[in-house]
Design an enzyme around this catalytic site. Structure first.
Site, PDB file in Angstrom:
ATOM      1  N   MET A   1       0.308   9.427   0.896  1.00  0.00           N
ATOM      2  CA  MET A   1       0.737  10.784   1.243  1.00  0.00           C
ATOM      3  C   MET A   1       2.097  10.747   1.943  1.00  0.00           C
ATOM      4  SD  MET A   1      -2.706  12.904   2.014  1.00  0.00           S
ATOM      5  CE  MET A   1      -3.016  12.288   3.656  1.00  0.00           C
TER       6      MET A   1
ATOM      7  N   HIS B   1       4.726   3.647   6.432  1.00  0.00           N
ATOM      8  CA  HIS B   1       4.879   2.649   7.491  1.00  0.00           C
ATOM      9  C   HIS B   1       4.560   1.287   6.881  1.00  0.00           C
ATOM     10  CE1 HIS B   1       0.517   2.859   7.522  1.00  0.00           C
ATOM     11  NE2 HIS B   1       0.567   4.159   7.786  1.00  0.00           N
TER      12      HIS B   1
ATOM     13  N   GLY C   1       1.994  -0.516   6.960  1.00  0.00           N
ATOM     14  CA  GLY C   1       0.671  -0.587   6.320  1.00  0.00           C
ATOM     15  C   GLY C   1       0.769  -0.237   4.844  1.00  0.00           C
ATOM     16  N   HIS C   2       1.461   0.854   4.565  1.00  0.00           N
ATOM     17  CA  HIS C   2       1.668   1.250   3.160  1.00  0.00           C
ATOM     18  C   HIS C   2       2.426   0.152   2.398  1.00  0.00           C
ATOM     19  CE1 HIS C   2       1.589   5.467   5.002  1.00  0.00           C
ATOM     20  NE2 HIS C   2       0.625   5.532   4.108  1.00  0.00           N
TER      21      HIS C   2
ATOM     22  N   GLN D   1      -7.580  17.900  -0.082  1.00  0.00           N
ATOM     23  CA  GLN D   1      -8.341  16.996   0.784  1.00  0.00           C
ATOM     24  C   GLN D   1      -8.215  17.348   2.260  1.00  0.00           C
ATOM     25  OE1 GLN D   1      -6.089  13.433  -0.617  1.00  0.00           O
ATOM     26  NE2 GLN D   1      -6.257  12.759   1.514  1.00  0.00           N
TER      27      GLN D   1
ATOM     28  N   GLY E   1      -6.251   1.117   1.332  1.00  0.00           N
ATOM     29  CA  GLY E   1      -6.338   0.421   2.609  1.00  0.00           C
ATOM     30  C   GLY E   1      -7.735   0.460   3.202  1.00  0.00           C
TER      31      GLY E   1
ATOM     32  N   ASP F   1      -8.854   3.435   5.627  1.00  0.00           N
ATOM     33  CA  ASP F   1      -9.689   4.552   5.185  1.00  0.00           C
ATOM     34  C   ASP F   1     -10.886   3.962   4.432  1.00  0.00           C
ATOM     35  OD1 ASP F   1      -7.815   7.135   5.591  1.00  0.00           O
ATOM     36  OD2 ASP F   1      -6.616   5.406   5.014  1.00  0.00           O
TER      37      ASP F   1
HETATM   38  P1  AMP Z   1      -2.184   7.694   3.377  1.00  0.00           P
HETATM   39  O1  AMP Z   1      -0.730   7.894   3.089  1.00  0.00           O
HETATM   40  O2  AMP Z   1      -2.547   7.828   4.803  1.00  0.00           O
HETATM   41  O3  AMP Z   1      -3.075   8.487   2.437  1.00  0.00           O
HETATM   42  O4  AMP Z   1      -2.459   6.176   3.047  1.00  0.00           O
HETATM   43  C1  AMP Z   1      -2.186   5.642   1.772  1.00  0.00           C
HETATM   44  C2  AMP Z   1      -2.879   4.323   1.642  1.00  0.00           C
HETATM   45  O5  AMP Z   1      -2.392   3.434   2.649  1.00  0.00           O
HETATM   46  C3  AMP Z   1      -4.393   4.444   1.842  1.00  0.00           C
HETATM   47  O6  AMP Z   1      -5.057   3.631   0.896  1.00  0.00           O
HETATM   48  C4  AMP Z   1      -4.584   3.951   3.239  1.00  0.00           C
HETATM   49  O7  AMP Z   1      -5.861   3.399   3.470  1.00  0.00           O
HETATM   50  C5  AMP Z   1      -3.505   2.886   3.354  1.00  0.00           C
HETATM   51  N1  AMP Z   1      -3.169   2.661   4.756  1.00  0.00           N
HETATM   52  C6  AMP Z   1      -2.971   3.607   5.709  1.00  0.00           C
HETATM   53  N2  AMP Z   1      -2.760   3.027   6.910  1.00  0.00           N
HETATM   54  C7  AMP Z   1      -2.845   1.692   6.718  1.00  0.00           C
HETATM   55  C8  AMP Z   1      -2.743   0.561   7.577  1.00  0.00           C
HETATM   56  N3  AMP Z   1      -2.508   0.679   8.897  1.00  0.00           N
HETATM   57  N4  AMP Z   1      -2.871  -0.671   7.039  1.00  0.00           N
HETATM   58  C9  AMP Z   1      -3.112  -0.824   5.714  1.00  0.00           C
HETATM   59  N5  AMP Z   1      -3.223   0.203   4.843  1.00  0.00           N
HETATM   60  C10 AMP Z   1      -3.099   1.455   5.346  1.00  0.00           C
END
Ligand code: AMP
Length: 281
Positions: free
Chosen positions: A30, A34, A36-37, A61, A147, A150
């Protein structure tokens, strides 16, 4: 790096990739990216010829309109980060492109979407499933990367892939944390300085609970201690702390090591909702 806002040209590009026999890895996000992504992008790059990242704040969502409205948007910076890490394709559609005038489909997951995130965010997983199905159909990936952050979302998508027979491999990538333990999240951008410091309590509570459960403390006692630990910090509120079976995805009343239990926590730092989790082993 190719950037697409529309489905038709992206599909034409994907057809070309498929014709040349190359594999595609998909990383749905989304935005407000960072590290993590980026770790998901790196995992995809290491296993595929072409990596497609999607940036789309999916309205279906979000059960809370204010949360949707305040979701951080940093598209220019996101594109820069993706370019730097060597992502091949970015898909960043608008709502009309993804949903048209209206959307009628709802997706249900039995007991799975009634607990934890599903309980506190009704309709959330239906929205997740809908957008993920659309992305799988448009991009036809060989592999998709999500990730552990979630974790329940990953469980839901695993069910989706199994039951709807999507022909792809799913990967669950470990949580990346800030040096003080706070799980990286786009929502962290919304925390003020004080909330940012106090938000580490969710991680600390997971560590404390893990130790207590491993040494035989009763789950109900640990749940109470977690709530106290979180809520003694100013502006911090616990929404839930649950132990779940990571094999059959049910919520547990006590430890069952056979199901590789995972602790899941959710709560608020001020108005910002945060989640985290940790395996018990
Ligand atoms: P989001 O943009 O929050 O929907 O996250 C996109 C993807 O990045 C999802 O599969 C999340 O689980 C993963 N994600 C978010 N935060 C982290 C993190 N700190 N470490 C690893 N993956 C992450």
């Amino acid at each position: 790096m190719e950037i697409f806002k529309q489905i038709a040209p992206l599909k034409a590009f994907i057809e070309g990739v498929k014709r040349s026999g190359k594999t595609i890895g998909l990383v749905p996000t989304m935005g407000a990216l960072h590290r993590g992504h980026i770790s998901l992008i790196e995992a995809s790059k290491s296993q595929n010829d072409v990596t497609v990242a999607t940036i789309y704040v999916n309205p279906t969502q979000f059960n809370n309109p204010a949360d949707l409205q305040k979701y951080p948007k940093t598209l220019a910076k996101d594109v820069e980060m993706l370019e730097k890490v060597g992502c091949d394709v970015v898909f960043c559609p608008d709502d009309h492109e993804m949903y048209g005038e209206k959307s009628l489909i709802k997706v249900e997951f039995g007991h799975l979407d009634k607990v934890m995130e599903g309980k506190f965010r009704p309709g959330h997983f239906s929205g997740v499933a809908l957008v993920v199905c659309k992305l799988f159909n448009i991009i036809q990936p060989n592999s998709a990367y999500f990730g552990q952050k979630d974790w329940q979302q990953f469980a839901i998508i695993q069910v989706l892939v199994d039951e709807l027979k999507f022909n792809l491999s799913l990967y669950c990538i470990p949580i990346l944390r800030e040096p003080d333990g706070l799980a990286m999240s786009s929502r962290n951008l919304r925390l003020n300085e004080r909330q940012r410091v106090n938000a580490t309590v969710f991680y600390k509570a997971l560590l404390t609970a893990r130790e207590a459960l491993r040494t035989g403390k009763e789950l109900q006692t640990v749940k109470k201690a977690v709530k106290e630990m979180v809520e003694e910090k100013p502006e911090m509120r616990l929404e839930y702390f649950e132990l779940a079976d990571s094999k059959n995805f049910s919520v547990l009343e006590g430890i069952d090591w056979a199901g590789r239990p995972i602790m899941c926590i959710a709560g608020y730092a001020g108005e910002v909702r945060l989640i985290d989790n940790m395996f018990l082993d």
